[in-house]
Design a protein around this motif. Structure first.
Motif, PDB file in Angstrom:
ATOM      1  N   GLN A 181       0.824  -1.201   0.000  1.00  0.00           N
ATOM      2  CA  GLN A 181       0.000   0.000   0.000  1.00  0.00           C
ATOM      3  C   GLN A 181       0.863   1.259   0.000  1.00  0.00           C
ATOM      4  N   ILE A 182       1.980   1.240   0.724  1.00  0.00           N
ATOM      5  CA  ILE A 182       2.873   2.397   0.683  1.00  0.00           C
ATOM      6  C   ILE A 182       3.433   2.560  -0.725  1.00  0.00           C
ATOM      7  N   GLY A 183       3.819   1.438  -1.362  1.00  0.00           N
ATOM      8  CA  GLY A 183       4.296   1.509  -2.736  1.00  0.00           C
ATOM      9  C   GLY A 183       3.249   2.078  -3.673  1.00  0.00           C
ATOM     10  N   PRO A 185       8.323   2.849   4.977  1.00  0.00           N
ATOM     11  CA  PRO A 185       8.680   2.257   6.277  1.00  0.00           C
ATOM     12  C   PRO A 185       8.511   0.740   6.323  1.00  0.00           C
ATOM     13  N   GLN A 186       7.761   0.198   5.360  1.00  0.00           N
ATOM     14  CA  GLN A 186       7.471  -1.238   5.339  1.00  0.00           C
ATOM     15  C   GLN A 186       8.407  -2.004   4.398  1.00  0.00           C
ATOM     16  N   ALA A 187       9.533  -1.420   4.038  1.00  0.00           N
ATOM     17  CA  ALA A 187      10.399  -1.982   3.000  1.00  0.00           C
ATOM     18  C   ALA A 187      10.823  -3.415   3.267  1.00  0.00           C
ATOM     19  N   ASP A 188      10.945  -3.813   4.528  1.00  0.00           N
ATOM     20  CA  ASP A 188      11.385  -5.166   4.870  1.00  0.00           C
ATOM     21  C   ASP A 188      10.224  -6.144   5.048  1.00  0.00           C
ATOM     22  N   ILE A 227       9.340  -2.236  -6.668  1.00  0.00           N
ATOM     23  CA  ILE A 227       8.140  -1.393  -6.684  1.00  0.00           C
ATOM     24  C   ILE A 227       7.658  -1.157  -5.256  1.00  0.00           C
ATOM     25  N   MET A 228       7.791  -2.198  -4.409  1.00  0.00           N
ATOM     26  CA  MET A 228       7.224  -2.113  -3.057  1.00  0.00           C
ATOM     27  C   MET A 228       8.197  -2.482  -1.946  1.00  0.00           C
ATOM     28  N   ASN A 229       9.355  -3.019  -2.250  1.00  0.00           N
ATOM     29  CA  ASN A 229      10.266  -3.485  -1.200  1.00  0.00           C
ATOM     30  C   ASN A 229      11.716  -3.093  -1.474  1.00  0.00           C
ATOM     31  N   CYS A 237       9.226  -2.731  10.571  1.00  0.00           N
ATOM     32  CA  CYS A 237       7.805  -2.563  10.238  1.00  0.00           C
ATOM     33  C   CYS A 237       7.062  -2.052  11.468  1.00  0.00           C
ATOM     34  N   PRO A 238       6.505  -0.840  11.422  1.00  0.00           N
ATOM     35  CA  PRO A 238       5.967  -0.210  12.633  1.00  0.00           C
ATOM     36  C   PRO A 238       4.963  -1.052  13.411  1.00  0.00           C
ATOM     37  N   GLU A 239       4.097  -1.777  12.716  1.00  0.00           N
ATOM     38  CA  GLU A 239       3.054  -2.540  13.404  1.00  0.00           C
ATOM     39  C   GLU A 239       3.619  -3.729  14.181  1.00  0.00           C
TER      40      GLU A 239
END
Length: 515
Positions: free
Chosen positions: A132-134, A154-157, A189-191, A267-269
């Motif tokens: 979703q960030i991507g 922030p969710q790259a990993d 694209i997302m990671n 990953c913040p969550e």
């Protein structure tokens, strides 16, 4: 004595050669009947579907714990069709893959990454985390590979590309480096970093599963695509080592992973929580299933599911890789119950069924074989196999350590200032409509750090367009800071809620928030 020692030496060498299939050591080319190639490719897609279906009811219900043996996980005739019909959103593992498969089909193998990014960002499906960030980044002008870079994501990993990379390996039989090249383009694209490595590794295992029936070999050889300096590599190498140390006890290896690798710091969550969507630990669960499953399809699904966390995606990956190795026909009939009646159902958000996927993916695999020096004849294919090579080293959030989580729980109506001490932050929350039937809205928030405006952020209430994490900033000078959020366009019909924030410092120290 010298003659005896020489004889023993050559006997040992010969024995080591016989321990693995001959082609893995000598041949640069592997010839397969087309029917075998198709059977393996079908086994990969079907195995992924079966694994996802099986693990679906347990997804993220067992975080930081395994699923006990006495806990039943259902499986029955008709279950696949029932799930595809009633819970179609479960299959993000597959319909995300098919986004990229469809672009290759429409634009060819040289389709630019911009086409893949556009198709993904504008698709109708809902997304979370790195995906979703991507998507948000692309819709707001930050294009690949920057859309997946940790400074912008922030969710790259997170696990996102890891569960979507199956297509890259399935279209690259025996060619793990080609799979990595495809993943380099699409996975960013997302990671980034370990999140990207998860997809590279899965793609390599799929690729090698076409040309080896040795699970240990596939798991170990595919790891050569990952830089040894990375945490991802070190974790997988640990699992391989622990499997040798505890060959009959997957739970002991699970505990070792839990002790050493279960702390999510990016990953913040998952920070300061049992929830873990990090690619690394979930990839460990995939290969725990493969190594301890020992080629048994049911046992592999059971173990990778019972490891917990993302326990539909992990058996989907394990089932797909093993399904490629075994081939469709060799997947036990018990696990294919009801599969035939589901193979013509289009996956949600696509116009492609499993039968369509078999045919299109086979077409792409044959094209990739020819493009990489192989040959396609009427009834057989010759593959120029590749020795895995490591991709480049990437590290997300280097030198950033989460030191505290603070509850905010406030609606931003005008301004909110928060002091902290550290080198970075992430704030979570949501932009919402007060009335579910009301129109959507885009908030604009000015972010002021240490009395200097650093960005103006758009925060849509529309779920597909939302910013999954509201605000973040890394690589700040170490020390005291103040961040202020100024709402530029309040709305009486919408709310902007800040739930919590996480601060990072350059070492793991407590009490970083200024009281």
């Amino acid at each position: 004595m010298f003659i005896i020692l020489k004889k023993i030496f050559f006997q040992m060498v010969a024995a080591s050669f016989l321990a693995v299939p001959t082609f893995q050591l000598y041949a640069q080319k592997v010839t397969l009947p087309k029917s075998v190639l198709q059977d393996k490719l079908k086994g990969g897609w079907a195995g992924q579907l079966i694994g996802c279906t099986f693990g679906g009811p347990t997804e993220f219900k067992y975080n930081g714990t395994m699923i006990n043996d006495y806990q039943p996980i259902p499986w029955f005739d008709g279950y696949i069709k029932q799930t595809m019909t009633n819970i179609p959103g479960l299959y993000d593992d597959i319909y995300m893959d098919l986004t990229f498969v469809d672009v290759f089909e429409k634009e060819g193998l040289d389709a630019p990454v911009a086409s893949h990014a556009k198709a993904y960002a504008n698709a109708d499906y809902f997304l979370w985390h790195a995906n979703q960030i991507g998507r948000y980044n692309i819709l707001n002008g930050i294009l690949p590979p920057q859309s997946g870079h940790w400074l912008n994501n922030p969710q790259a990993d997170a696990i996102d590309y890891q569960i979507e990379a199956d297509f890259a390996g399935l279209m690259s039989p025996g060619m793990p480096n080609t799979a990595s090249e495809i993943s380099d383009k699409i996975g960013h694209i997302m990671n980034y970093g370990d999140g990207w490595y998860g997809g590279v590794y899965m793609g390599a295992m799929y690729s090698l599963a076409y040309v080896s029936k040795d699970v240990n070999y596939v798991v170990t050889e595919a790891l050569k695509t990952i830089p040894p300096q990375s945490d991802f590599y070190r974790c997988m190498a640990d699992v391989i080592r622990w499997h040798k140390q505890y060959p009959n006890d997957w739970k002991q290896t699970w505990f070792e992973v839990q002790k050493k690798w279960s702390s999510d710091r990016t990953c913040p969550e998952g920070i300061f929580a049992t929830f873990n969507i990090d690619a690394t630990v979930n990839a460990a669960y995939v290969i725990i299933g493969l190594l301890y499953g020992q080629g048994d399809f049911g046992k592999t699904l059971e173990i990778s599911t019972r490891c917990g966390q993302d326990s539909d995606c992990n058996p989907a990956s394990a089932g797909g890789i093993l399904g490629t190795m075994l081939g469709y026909d060799a997947i036990p009939a018990y696990w294919k119950m009801g599969l035939k009646e589901a193979e013509d159902i289009d996956f949600k958000y696509t116009t492609m069924s499993l039968n369509d996927t078999y045919a299109i993916s086979m077409k792409h695999a044959l094209q990739v074989i020819e493009r990489n020096g192989g040959r396609v004849d009427a009834d057989k294919v010759t593959i120029v196999t590749q020795t895995p090579k490591p991709v480049r080293l990437e590290v997300s959030h280097p030198g950033h350590f989460p030191v505290e989580k603070r509850t905010i729980d406030k609606v931003l109506s005008t301004e909110l200032e928060i002091p902290f001490s550290g080198i970075g932050y992430v704030f979570n929350g949501s932009a919402n409509r007060k009335n579910d039937k009301g129109s959507d809205y885009v908030f604009e928030v000015e972010v002021i750090l240490d009395n200097k405006t650093i960005e103006t952020v758009k925060l849509p209430t529309a779920f597909k367009e939302r910013r999954f994490n509201l605000f973040w900033k890394y690589q700040l000078p170490k020390g005291q800071h103040k961040v202020r959020f100024k709402l530029l366009n309040p709305s009486p019909d919408h709310t902007l809620h800040l739930s919590y924030g996480i601060v990072f410092d350059d070492q793991a120290i407590p009490n970083a928030w200024k009281k």
